[in-house]
Design a protein around this motif. Structure first.
Motif, PDB file in Angstrom:
ATOM      1  N   PHE A  17       2.899  -2.510  28.048  1.00  0.00           N
ATOM      2  CA  PHE A  17       3.161  -2.114  26.660  1.00  0.00           C
ATOM      3  C   PHE A  17       4.247  -1.036  26.611  1.00  0.00           C
ATOM      4  CE2 PHE A  17       1.862   0.045  22.648  1.00  0.00           C
ATOM      5  CZ  PHE A  17       1.807  -1.058  21.802  1.00  0.00           C
ATOM      6  N   SER A  18       5.316  -1.296  25.873  1.00  0.00           N
ATOM      7  CA  SER A  18       6.430  -0.344  25.759  1.00  0.00           C
ATOM      8  C   SER A  18       6.780  -0.125  24.293  1.00  0.00           C
ATOM      9  CB  SER A  18       7.679  -0.877  26.476  1.00  0.00           C
ATOM     10  OG  SER A  18       7.421  -1.091  27.848  1.00  0.00           O
ATOM     11  N   VAL A  19       7.215   1.097  23.998  1.00  0.00           N
ATOM     12  CA  VAL A  19       7.648   1.436  22.638  1.00  0.00           C
ATOM     13  C   VAL A  19       8.947   2.230  22.750  1.00  0.00           C
ATOM     14  CG1 VAL A  19       6.966   2.434  20.419  1.00  0.00           C
ATOM     15  CG2 VAL A  19       5.198   1.750  22.055  1.00  0.00           C
ATOM     16  N   SER A  20       9.937   1.844  21.951  1.00  0.00           N
ATOM     17  CA  SER A  20      11.223   2.541  21.974  1.00  0.00           C
ATOM     18  C   SER A  20      11.586   3.058  20.599  1.00  0.00           C
ATOM     19  CB  SER A  20      12.338   1.587  22.441  1.00  0.00           C
ATOM     20  OG  SER A  20      12.071   1.132  23.745  1.00  0.00           O
ATOM     21  N   TYR A  21      12.297   4.185  20.588  1.00  0.00           N
ATOM     22  CA  TYR A  21      12.976   4.655  19.389  1.00  0.00           C
ATOM     23  C   TYR A  21      14.456   4.416  19.651  1.00  0.00           C
ATOM     24  CZ  TYR A  21       8.780   7.195  17.967  1.00  0.00           C
ATOM     25  OH  TYR A  21       7.516   7.528  17.575  1.00  0.00           O
ATOM     26  N   GLY A  22      15.016   3.365  19.061  1.00  0.00           N
ATOM     27  CA  GLY A  22      16.408   3.038  19.367  1.00  0.00           C
ATOM     28  C   GLY A  22      16.537   2.807  20.868  1.00  0.00           C
ATOM     29  N   PRO A  23      17.518   3.472  21.512  1.00  0.00           N
ATOM     30  CA  PRO A  23      17.709   3.256  22.953  1.00  0.00           C
ATOM     31  C   PRO A  23      16.719   4.029  23.825  1.00  0.00           C
ATOM     32  CG  PRO A  23      19.357   4.796  22.143  1.00  0.00           C
ATOM     33  CD  PRO A  23      18.522   4.388  20.953  1.00  0.00           C
ATOM     34  N   VAL A  24      15.959   4.945  23.205  1.00  0.00           N
ATOM     35  CA  VAL A  24      15.065   5.810  23.999  1.00  0.00           C
ATOM     36  C   VAL A  24      13.676   5.181  24.107  1.00  0.00           C
ATOM     37  CG1 VAL A  24      14.020   8.095  24.181  1.00  0.00           C
ATOM     38  CG2 VAL A  24      16.308   7.847  23.200  1.00  0.00           C
ATOM     39  N   GLU A  25      13.236   4.961  25.341  1.00  0.00           N
ATOM     40  CA  GLU A  25      11.901   4.395  25.550  1.00  0.00           C
ATOM     41  C   GLU A  25      10.882   5.523  25.608  1.00  0.00           C
ATOM     42  OE1 GLU A  25      10.777   0.420  27.664  1.00  0.00           O
ATOM     43  OE2 GLU A  25      10.862   2.007  29.153  1.00  0.00           O
ATOM     44  N   ALA A  26       9.952   5.552  24.629  1.00  0.00           N
ATOM     45  CA  ALA A  26       8.969   6.635  24.546  1.00  0.00           C
ATOM     46  C   ALA A  26       7.697   6.303  25.326  1.00  0.00           C
ATOM     47  CB  ALA A  26       8.626   6.907  23.085  1.00  0.00           C
ATOM     48  N   VAL A  27       7.371   5.010  25.416  1.00  0.00           N
ATOM     49  CA  VAL A  27       6.200   4.559  26.182  1.00  0.00           C
ATOM     50  C   VAL A  27       6.673   3.424  27.078  1.00  0.00           C
ATOM     51  CG1 VAL A  27       3.930   3.449  26.037  1.00  0.00           C
ATOM     52  CG2 VAL A  27       4.555   5.220  24.388  1.00  0.00           C
ATOM     53  N   HIS A  28       6.386   3.543  28.386  1.00  0.00           N
ATOM     54  CA  HIS A  28       6.999   2.636  29.355  1.00  0.00           C
ATOM     55  C   HIS A  28       5.962   1.773  30.075  1.00  0.00           C
ATOM     56  CE1 HIS A  28       9.778   1.034  32.263  1.00  0.00           C
ATOM     57  NE2 HIS A  28       9.094   1.560  33.256  1.00  0.00           N
ATOM     58  N   ARG A  29       5.838   0.524  29.659  1.00  0.00           N
ATOM     59  CA  ARG A  29       5.075  -0.516  30.369  1.00  0.00           C
ATOM     60  C   ARG A  29       3.713  -0.035  30.861  1.00  0.00           C
ATOM     61  NH1 ARG A  29       9.183  -4.234  33.809  1.00  0.00           N
ATOM     62  NH2 ARG A  29       7.317  -5.526  33.731  1.00  0.00           N
ATOM     63  N   ILE A  30       2.905   0.440  29.917  1.00  0.00           N
ATOM     64  CA  ILE A  30       1.588   0.948  30.306  1.00  0.00           C
ATOM     65  C   ILE A  30       0.510  -0.114  30.068  1.00  0.00           C
ATOM     66  CG2 ILE A  30       2.238   3.344  29.836  1.00  0.00           C
ATOM     67  CD1 ILE A  30       0.592   3.152  27.271  1.00  0.00           C
ATOM     68  N   ASP A  31      -0.587   0.029  30.770  1.00  0.00           N
ATOM     69  CA  ASP A  31      -1.775  -0.813  30.578  1.00  0.00           C
ATOM     70  C   ASP A  31      -2.929   0.096  30.165  1.00  0.00           C
ATOM     71  OD1 ASP A  31      -0.251  -2.891  31.504  1.00  0.00           O
ATOM     72  OD2 ASP A  31      -1.264  -3.074  33.449  1.00  0.00           O
ATOM     73  N   ILE A  32      -3.525  -0.212  29.015  1.00  0.00           N
ATOM     74  CA  ILE A  32      -4.660   0.580  28.524  1.00  0.00           C
ATOM     75  C   ILE A  32      -5.675  -0.379  27.932  1.00  0.00           C
ATOM     76  CG2 ILE A  32      -5.328   2.065  26.555  1.00  0.00           C
ATOM     77  CD1 ILE A  32      -3.062   3.897  27.226  1.00  0.00           C
ATOM     78  N   GLU A  33      -6.964  -0.093  28.129  1.00  0.00           N
ATOM     79  CA  GLU A  33      -7.975  -0.917  27.458  1.00  0.00           C
ATOM     80  C   GLU A  33      -9.119  -0.050  26.953  1.00  0.00           C
ATOM     81  OE1 GLU A  33      -8.844  -3.770  30.612  1.00  0.00           O
ATOM     82  OE2 GLU A  33     -10.641  -2.622  31.155  1.00  0.00           O
ATOM     83  N   VAL A  34      -9.690  -0.529  25.861  1.00  0.00           N
ATOM     84  CA  VAL A  34     -10.872   0.105  25.278  1.00  0.00           C
ATOM     85  C   VAL A  34     -11.942  -0.968  25.186  1.00  0.00           C
ATOM     86  CG1 VAL A  34     -11.824   1.364  23.314  1.00  0.00           C
ATOM     87  CG2 VAL A  34      -9.391   1.614  23.872  1.00  0.00           C
ATOM     88  N   ARG A  35     -13.072  -0.726  25.834  1.00  0.00           N
ATOM     89  CA  ARG A  35     -14.167  -1.707  25.786  1.00  0.00           C
ATOM     90  C   ARG A  35     -15.073  -1.436  24.590  1.00  0.00           C
ATOM     91  NH1 ARG A  35     -14.697  -4.855  30.212  1.00  0.00           N
ATOM     92  NH2 ARG A  35     -13.154  -4.410  31.823  1.00  0.00           N
TER      93      ARG A  35
END
Length: 250
Positions: A17-35
Motif C-alpha cells: 500500500f502506497s500513498v503519494s502527494y504529487g511526486p512525494v511518496e508519503a507511505v511506501h508499500r506497507i502491509d497492515i491488517e486489522v482482524r
C-alpha cells in the motif's frame, strides 16, 4: 495479541500500500491488517505518514496497492464505499458541529443508517450514552461548550451511531490531559466488547500500546517494526525512541 484474535478473519487488509502527494511518496508499500475484534495501533514520529495512511485507507486520498475489507478487494477506494462497508473515521480535528447540541451531533452520525430505512436511532443513542454517560448528561448542550475530552467522546460517539464494524481514530489523545487520555483510550479498548474493531493512529506511543492488541511503527512512510503491542511496549528500540525520558515526560 491473545491467541483467539489470531484465528479471527482479517477485516481490513492493506497490501503493498502506497500513498503519494504529487511526486512525494508519503507511505511506501506497507502491509497492515486489522482482524475482527482487534485493536491495532500505528505509532511513529510526526510526519511519518500515519494520518496519510488513515485518510487513504478511508478513501480520502488516492492510493496504490490493494485494500480488502472482509476478504473482498475494494477497487478504487472511496469514502462512500468505505462508509457502505461500515467503516468510520474520527479525524484528528474531530469536526463537530459546534452550534448544534450533543444529541443533534449524534443523530447526524446515524444519518447514513436512517437513510437506509433504519429508524432505530434512539436505541443506538442509548447504546452510545451507555458507553459515554457524560454525553447523556450534556445531551442538550452545544458541542462548542464541551471540554476537550467531552468533544473527543462526542466525536467517537457520533461515529458509533453508524454502528461501524471498523473505527479508525486519528490522534484521539491530541491536546488532552493525561488523565482524560487514559479515560478516552479505556473506552476505545472497551469497543471490542461491542464488536467494533479499531485502527488507532497515535503519537502517544505508551498510551496506545497499553490498549492495543498489535502495533505497527511507521517511520518515514515505512513499517519499521510490528508485533504484539505488549512486546513492543518492552522493546528497547521503542523505549529508546518513543518511551524514553521524552516519552515518559509527554
Amino acid at each position: 495479541m491473545n491467541h483467539d484474535l489470531r484465528e479471527q478473519p482479517v477485516l481490513l487488509g492493506l497490501r503493498d500500500f502506497s500513498v503519494s502527494y504529487g511526486p512525494v511518496e508519503a507511505v511506501h508499500r506497507i502491509d497492515i491488517e486489522v482482524r475482527q475484534g482487534e485493536i491495532v495501533t500505528v505509532i511513529g514520529p510526526n510526519g511519518a505518514g500515519k494520518t496519510t495512511l488513515l485518510c487513504a485507507a478511508m478513501g480520502l486520498l488516492p492510493s496504490r496497492g490493494e485494500i480488502t475489507f472482509d476478504g473482498v478487494p475494494i477497487k478504487r477506494c472511496t469514502v462512500e464505499k468505505m462508509v457502505a462497508k461500515s467503516v468510520a473515521l474520527v479525524p484528528e480535528k474531530r469536526e463537530l458541529f459546534g452550534e448544534m447540541s450533543v444529541r443533534d451531533n449524534l443523530l447526524l452520525g446515524g444519518f447514513s443508517l436512517w437513510r437506509k430505512g433504519q429508524r432505530d436511532q434512539s436505541q443506538r443513542m442509548r447504546e452510545v450514552f451507555a458507553i459515554f454517560p457524560r454525553l447523556e448528561e450534556r445531551a442538550t448542550q452545544l458541542a462548542s461548550t464541551l471540554s476537550g475530552g467531552e468533544r473527543q467522546m462526542l466525536a467517537i460517539g457520533r461515529a458509533l451511531m453508524a454502528r461501524p464494524r471498523l473505527l479508525m481514530l486519528d490522534e484521539p489523545s491530541l491536546g488532552l490531559a493525561p488523565r482524560i487520555v487514559r479515560e478516552v483510550l479505556q473506552v476505545v479498548a472497551s469497543l471490542r466488547d461491542h464488536g467494533v474493531s479499531v485502527l488507532l493512529v497515535e503519537q502517544n506511543a505508551r498510551a496506545a500500546l497499553k490498549v492495543a492488541d498489535r502495533a505497527y511503527v511507521l517511520e518515514s512512510g515505512n513499517v519499521a517494526l510490528s508485533g504484539a503491542a505488549r512486546d513492543l511496549l518492552h522493546d528497547q528500540r521503542i523505549i529508546d525512541t518513543y518511551l524514553g525520558a521524552a516519552g515518559a515526560h509527554a
